[in-house]
Structures are given as structure tokens and as C-alpha cells.
Design a protein around this motif. Structure first.
Motif, PDB file in Angstrom:
ATOM      1  N   ALA A 145      -0.858   3.070   4.428  1.00 34.96           N
ATOM      2  CA  ALA A 145      -0.463   2.009   5.352  1.00 34.96           C
ATOM      3  C   ALA A 145      -0.201   2.527   6.764  1.00 34.96           C
ATOM      4  O   ALA A 145      -0.388   1.792   7.745  1.00 34.96           O
ATOM      5  CB  ALA A 145       0.776   1.297   4.814  1.00 34.96           C
ATOM      6  N   LYS A 146       0.221   3.785   6.882  1.00 35.08           N
ATOM      7  CA  LYS A 146       0.588   4.311   8.199  1.00 35.08           C
ATOM      8  C   LYS A 146      -0.585   4.365   9.173  1.00 35.08           C
ATOM      9  O   LYS A 146      -0.385   4.452  10.384  1.00 35.08           O
ATOM     10  CB  LYS A 146       1.197   5.704   8.058  1.00 35.08           C
ATOM     11  N   TRP A 147      -1.811   4.288   8.654  1.00 27.30           N
ATOM     12  CA  TRP A 147      -2.994   4.372   9.503  1.00 27.30           C
ATOM     13  C   TRP A 147      -3.418   3.013  10.069  1.00 27.30           C
ATOM     14  O   TRP A 147      -4.320   2.944  10.892  1.00 27.30           O
ATOM     15  CB  TRP A 147      -4.158   4.982   8.736  1.00 27.30           C
ATOM     16  N   ILE A 148      -2.798   1.942   9.613  1.00 26.74           N
ATOM     17  CA  ILE A 148      -3.194   0.596  10.042  1.00 26.74           C
ATOM     18  C   ILE A 148      -2.431   0.219  11.307  1.00 26.74           C
ATOM     19  O   ILE A 148      -1.198   0.292  11.357  1.00 26.74           O
ATOM     20  CB  ILE A 148      -2.912  -0.440   8.931  1.00 26.74           C
ATOM     21  N   ARG A 149      -3.169  -0.201  12.317  1.00 28.52           N
ATOM     22  CA  ARG A 149      -2.559  -0.603  13.584  1.00 28.52           C
ATOM     23  C   ARG A 149      -3.021  -2.006  13.959  1.00 28.52           C
ATOM     24  O   ARG A 149      -4.061  -2.468  13.499  1.00 28.52           O
ATOM     25  CB  ARG A 149      -2.900   0.408  14.681  1.00 28.52           C
ATOM     26  N   ALA A 159      -8.951   2.115  -0.350  1.00 28.55           N
ATOM     27  CA  ALA A 159      -7.682   2.166  -1.073  1.00 28.55           C
ATOM     28  C   ALA A 159      -7.171   0.782  -1.442  1.00 28.55           C
ATOM     29  O   ALA A 159      -6.166   0.662  -2.147  1.00 28.55           O
ATOM     30  CB  ALA A 159      -6.629   2.899  -0.232  1.00 28.55           C
ATOM     31  N   LEU A 160      -7.842  -0.266  -0.983  1.00 29.53           N
ATOM     32  CA  LEU A 160      -7.406  -1.619  -1.306  1.00 29.53           C
ATOM     33  C   LEU A 160      -7.678  -1.913  -2.778  1.00 29.53           C
ATOM     34  O   LEU A 160      -8.664  -1.444  -3.346  1.00 29.53           O
ATOM     35  CB  LEU A 160      -8.140  -2.632  -0.422  1.00 29.53           C
ATOM     36  N   GLY A 167     -11.643 -17.210  11.183  1.00 34.57           N
ATOM     37  CA  GLY A 167     -11.787 -16.206  12.235  1.00 34.57           C
ATOM     38  C   GLY A 167     -10.830 -15.047  12.064  1.00 34.57           C
ATOM     39  O   GLY A 167     -10.912 -14.063  12.801  1.00 34.57           O
ATOM     40  N   GLY A 168      -9.912 -15.162  11.077  1.00 41.67           N
ATOM     41  CA  GLY A 168      -8.961 -14.076  10.851  1.00 41.67           C
ATOM     42  C   GLY A 168      -8.992 -13.538   9.435  1.00 41.67           C
ATOM     43  O   GLY A 168      -8.197 -12.676   9.076  1.00 41.67           O
ATOM     44  N   ILE A 169      -9.924 -14.063   8.607  1.00 40.41           N
ATOM     45  CA  ILE A 169      -9.985 -13.630   7.207  1.00 40.41           C
ATOM     46  C   ILE A 169     -10.298 -12.132   7.133  1.00 40.41           C
ATOM     47  O   ILE A 169     -11.196 -11.637   7.807  1.00 40.41           O
ATOM     48  CB  ILE A 169     -11.016 -14.459   6.431  1.00 40.41           C
ATOM     49  N   THR A 170      -9.553 -11.443   6.316  1.00 40.13           N
ATOM     50  CA  THR A 170      -9.585  -9.980   6.279  1.00 40.13           C
ATOM     51  C   THR A 170      -9.576  -9.491   4.836  1.00 40.13           C
ATOM     52  O   THR A 170      -9.134 -10.219   3.943  1.00 40.13           O
ATOM     53  CB  THR A 170      -8.354  -9.427   7.043  1.00 40.13           C
ATOM     54  N   PRO A 171     -10.077  -8.297   4.561  1.00 41.85           N
ATOM     55  CA  PRO A 171     -10.068  -7.794   3.181  1.00 41.85           C
ATOM     56  C   PRO A 171      -8.682  -7.448   2.647  1.00 41.85           C
ATOM     57  O   PRO A 171      -8.515  -7.273   1.440  1.00 41.85           O
ATOM     58  CB  PRO A 171     -10.952  -6.546   3.258  1.00 41.85           C
ATOM     59  N   ILE A 172      -7.694  -7.366   3.514  1.00 46.24           N
ATOM     60  CA  ILE A 172      -6.338  -7.031   3.082  1.00 46.24           C
ATOM     61  C   ILE A 172      -5.582  -8.303   2.723  1.00 46.24           C
ATOM     62  O   ILE A 172      -5.445  -9.199   3.564  1.00 46.24           O
ATOM     63  CB  ILE A 172      -5.580  -6.265   4.180  1.00 46.24           C
ATOM     64  N   GLY A 173      -5.111  -8.395   1.473  1.00 44.93           N
ATOM     65  CA  GLY A 173      -4.309  -9.539   1.084  1.00 44.93           C
ATOM     66  C   GLY A 173      -5.079 -10.710   0.502  1.00 44.93           C
ATOM     67  O   GLY A 173      -4.560 -11.825   0.424  1.00 44.93           O
ATOM     68  N   LEU A 220       0.836  -1.204   0.000  1.00 35.76           N
ATOM     69  CA  LEU A 220       0.000   0.000   0.000  1.00 35.76           C
ATOM     70  C   LEU A 220       0.871   1.254   0.000  1.00 35.76           C
ATOM     71  O   LEU A 220       2.007   1.228   0.489  1.00 35.76           O
ATOM     72  CB  LEU A 220      -0.904   0.020   1.235  1.00 35.76           C
ATOM     73  N   PRO A 221       0.359   2.359  -0.529  1.00 35.54           N
ATOM     74  CA  PRO A 221       1.105   3.617  -0.422  1.00 35.54           C
ATOM     75  C   PRO A 221       1.395   3.930   1.047  1.00 35.54           C
ATOM     76  O   PRO A 221       0.537   3.705   1.912  1.00 35.54           O
ATOM     77  CB  PRO A 221       0.140   4.650  -1.026  1.00 35.54           C
ATOM     78  N   PRO A 222       2.588   4.425   1.362  1.00 34.07           N
ATOM     79  CA  PRO A 222       2.945   4.693   2.758  1.00 34.07           C
ATOM     80  C   PRO A 222       1.955   5.592   3.493  1.00 34.07           C
ATOM     81  O   PRO A 222       1.720   5.403   4.696  1.00 34.07           O
ATOM     82  CB  PRO A 222       4.325   5.360   2.644  1.00 34.07           C
TER      83      PRO A 222
END
Length: 201
Positions: free
Chosen positions: A54-58, A186-187, A142-148, A49-51
Motif C-alpha cells: 500500500a505504501k507505493w500507492i499515491r 498484489a490485488l 470515469g473513476g472505476i479502478t481495479p482496487i476495491g 493491502l499489506p503495508p
């Protein structure tokens, strides 16, 4: 505990200069500080992701036995409506299987029979079996996510998940991600769909 999806959600509280924030009873750290808490495919997608996105993901570590939304909400005192669930739906057209990952707030359910079916242009849409979703995504149940997610899947976002904070999976059960909902747009390939999530009850 319940929170109406249309009510403003509380925002995370910054903690010092390291980028950590507090949300519920959890401390959430920037991904670079805890890369070990993300599945490999999710970490690779975050890195791509653009920096400035990505910086907003914790990320925060949790008890893997409490990864299911209801249990996590109760244990860690986060608003139910802050959690966004990612479910995998599929249907067939002319022998071709069409797959979509649908992201909806935990206070809603994906409108599989109408919205998703029409978007996939199939006669019938249904939730994918758990074992197939886990194998194809490379993520834990239980961990499936829209990222990746696989690039050939469509990524459908309910309009409610793209505003306010969203808690999503990390690809593994022992952690969760926290991000501003707008980051989801943004994904790669993300589509915002009005009415994708139907309020429960």
C-alpha cells in the motif's frame, strides 16, 4: 501526445521527505495524506493491502471534468501509456452472468471478442452498460479502478500494465492514483494475461 507501450516510461520524481512525487505536472501524495480523495470502497481495499504494498500507492487531485484519459493526459502532461484503463466486461454461460474487470494501457484496447471471451468461457462477451458498472462497483463513471472491485468479479491485467508506473482511477472522478504496475499483481484474484490489450491502430 502518444507513447508506445513498449518504450520505457519515465519514473516519478521524489519531492522531499513527505513521500510526495512529481509525475507530469501533478504532485502525488501518499494515500494516508489524502484519504478524502478515494471512494470508500477503494480506500477500504487499500487499507486491506499489506503495508509494504500500500505504501507505493499515491493520489493526486484533478479537475473532475478532465477525468477521461485523453483530457487528463493533455492537461497534466503525463504520458498516455502511463494510464491504465479499467473496463468491465460480461458474458453468460448456462444462464449465469460472468463478469471481469480488464485493465489495459490507454494505448491499447481490451481484446473482448477473443481473449476475454475465452477466459470467461462464454459464447459472447461485451462491455457492461455504464449504469450497471457504476452501481455494482460503487464507483463513479470515469473513476472505476481495479482496487476495491466486487470480489466475485475476475480481475484481468494485461502484461503491459504490471511494469512501469500506472495511473488508474480512484473510484471518483476528482482524483487519480499512481502506483508501480507490480502493485496491481498484489490485488486479490489478479490474473496477468498475455495479449489482453491490443495496440490501437
Amino acid at each position: 501526445m502518444s507513447t508506445e507501450v513498449d518504450e520505457p516510461l519515465p519514473e516519478p520524481t521524489p519531492l522531499g521527505e513527505g513521500g510526495d512525487v512529481s509525475y507530469g505536472s501533478l504532485v502525488w501524495s501518499p494515500v494516508p495524506a489524502r484519504r478524502d480523495l478515494l471512494a470508500e470502497s477503494v480506500l477500504a481495499a487499500v487499507d486491506a493491502l499489506p503495508p509494504d504494498v500500500a505504501k507505493w500507492i499515491r493520489v493526486a487531485e484533478i479537475d473532475p471534468d478532465l477525468a477521461d484519459t485523453a483530457a487528463m493526459t493533455q492537461e497534466y502532461n503525463v504520458p498516455l501509456a502511463a494510464s491504465s484503463n479499467c473496463v468491465v466486461v460480461a458474458g453468460k454461460r448456462a444462464g449465469e452472468e460472468r463478469v471481469a474487470a480488464c485493465v489495459v494501457r490507454a494505448t491499447t484496447r481490451a481484446d473482448v471478442n477473443t481473449s476475454v471471451r475465452k477466459l470467461l468461457d462464454v459464447r459472447k462477451a461485451s462491455f457492461w452498460p455504464t449504469d450497471r458498472a457504476v452501481e455494482a462497483s460503487g464507483m463513479e463513471y470515469g473513476g472505476i479502478t481495479p482496487i476495491g472491485l466486487p470480489s466475485e468479479w475476475r480481475l484481468l491485467l494485461d502484461e503491459r500494465v504490471v511494469s512501469g508506473p500506472s495511473i488508474i482511477g480512484s473510484g471518483v472522478r476528482r482524483s487519480k492514483l499512481l502506483l508501480p504496475g507490480g502493485v496491481l499483481t498484489a490485488l486479490p484474484g489478479a490474473e496477468v494475461v498475455e495479449g489482453l490489450g491490443r495496440p490501437v491502430g
